[in-house]
Design an enzyme around this catalytic site. Structure first.
Site, PDB file in Angstrom:
ATOM      1  N   ARG A 122       0.818  -1.197   0.000  1.00  0.00           N
ATOM      2  CA  ARG A 122       0.000   0.000   0.000  1.00  0.00           C
ATOM      3  C   ARG A 122       0.861   1.259   0.000  1.00  0.00           C
ATOM      4  O   ARG A 122       1.697   1.444   0.864  1.00  0.00           O
ATOM      5  CB  ARG A 122      -0.891   0.034   1.234  1.00  0.00           C
ATOM      6  CG  ARG A 122      -1.600   1.356   1.308  1.00  0.00           C
ATOM      7  CD  ARG A 122      -2.678   1.397   2.327  1.00  0.00           C
ATOM      8  NE  ARG A 122      -3.207   2.735   2.397  1.00  0.00           N
ATOM      9  CZ  ARG A 122      -4.033   3.156   3.313  1.00  0.00           C
ATOM     10  NH1 ARG A 122      -4.439   2.308   4.230  1.00  0.00           N
ATOM     11  NH2 ARG A 122      -4.475   4.372   3.312  1.00  0.00           N
ATOM     12  N   ARG A 173      -6.889   1.673  -2.510  1.00  0.00           N
ATOM     13  CA  ARG A 173      -5.844   1.040  -1.716  1.00  0.00           C
ATOM     14  C   ARG A 173      -5.899  -0.478  -1.816  1.00  0.00           C
ATOM     15  O   ARG A 173      -6.968  -1.082  -1.854  1.00  0.00           O
ATOM     16  CB  ARG A 173      -5.855   1.504  -0.283  1.00  0.00           C
ATOM     17  CG  ARG A 173      -7.020   1.188   0.587  1.00  0.00           C
ATOM     18  CD  ARG A 173      -8.197   2.124   0.657  1.00  0.00           C
ATOM     19  NE  ARG A 173      -8.080   3.544   0.662  1.00  0.00           N
ATOM     20  CZ  ARG A 173      -8.104   4.316   1.745  1.00  0.00           C
ATOM     21  NH1 ARG A 173      -8.179   3.812   2.929  1.00  0.00           N
ATOM     22  NH2 ARG A 173      -8.087   5.598   1.629  1.00  0.00           N
ATOM     23  N   ASP A 221      -8.092  -0.610   9.779  1.00  0.00           N
ATOM     24  CA  ASP A 221      -8.385   0.429  10.770  1.00  0.00           C
ATOM     25  C   ASP A 221      -8.795  -0.215  12.084  1.00  0.00           C
ATOM     26  O   ASP A 221      -9.510  -1.218  12.090  1.00  0.00           O
ATOM     27  CB  ASP A 221      -9.574   1.291  10.315  1.00  0.00           C
ATOM     28  CG  ASP A 221      -9.225   2.201   9.163  1.00  0.00           C
ATOM     29  OD1 ASP A 221      -8.066   2.633   9.073  1.00  0.00           O
ATOM     30  OD2 ASP A 221     -10.121   2.473   8.346  1.00  0.00           O
ATOM     31  N   ASP A 273      -6.573  -1.680   3.461  1.00  0.00           N
ATOM     32  CA  ASP A 273      -6.796  -0.669   4.495  1.00  0.00           C
ATOM     33  C   ASP A 273      -7.175  -1.405   5.772  1.00  0.00           C
ATOM     34  O   ASP A 273      -8.098  -2.216   5.769  1.00  0.00           O
ATOM     35  CB  ASP A 273      -7.946   0.246   4.047  1.00  0.00           C
ATOM     36  CG  ASP A 273      -8.121   1.440   4.963  1.00  0.00           C
ATOM     37  OD1 ASP A 273      -7.127   1.861   5.591  1.00  0.00           O
ATOM     38  OD2 ASP A 273      -9.240   1.961   5.057  1.00  0.00           O
TER      39      ASP A 273
END
Ligand code: AMP
Length: 160
Positions: A82, A91, A96, A94
């Protein structure tokens, strides 16, 4: 500590990216994968025009601090190639942190609970699938203390 991690990909072999990320996450010392949600395909929210995402949520048990967990997630993002170029752009991967126990963290580069999670059906739907009884107890705002099911309903209604 129990934590929930959101995962998304919209470049390359999206399913393979996600499968690899889950594998790498499980191989990290101090992280045990407890559950992986179903994956869903979603339209991108914000950013430049880009392909659809595949999203899901992972429940982990971790001995790491939230900050150390963030570092490990960023390492896995980098290992899958990435590059952070365009804000909210496409992307490969990802990752999170959505929730870290009941912690509330407000630092410049780390906000937990993830600030936009309640509005995102692609986060809330898989989260509720693996943790149906989770309540939004962490919020300081009274109106946000409703069970998350109702918040999801609101997200659907506002088409977020
Ligand atoms: P993004 O490009 O959307 O993945 O955003 C990455 C940036 O968000 C990183 O620089 C992180 O420091 C920051 N960030 C803030 N809160 C969180 C969180 N709860 N989980 C992951 N990244 C976060």
């Amino acid at each position: 500590m129990r934590a929930f991690v959101a995962i998304g990909s919209n470049i390359g072999d999206r399913l393979q990216n996600i499968a690899k990320a889950v594998k790498y996450l499980g191989l990290e010392p101090g992280i045990t994968i407890k559950k992986v949600s179903s994956l869903l395909e979603t339209d991108p929210v914000g950013g430049p025009p880009q392909g659809k995402f595949i999203n899901g949520v992972i429940k982990i048990e971790t001995a790491l601090s939230a900050r150390e967990l963030l570092k490990r997630l960023q390492k896995i993002e980098s290992s899958l190639g990435r590059a952070r170029t365009v804000k909210d752009g496409p992307r490969t991967l990802d990752l999170d942190i959505l929730l870290y126990g009941k912690s509330i963290i407000n630092e410049p580069d780390l906000t937990i609970p993830h600030p936009r999670m309640l509005e995102r059906e692609f986060v809330m739907k898989p989260l509720l699938e693996i943790e149906p009884n989770i309540k939004n107890k962490w919020s300081s705002q009274k109106k946000s203390r409703k069970p998350v099911r109702r918040l999801i309903q609101r997200a659907r209604n506002t088409n977020a």
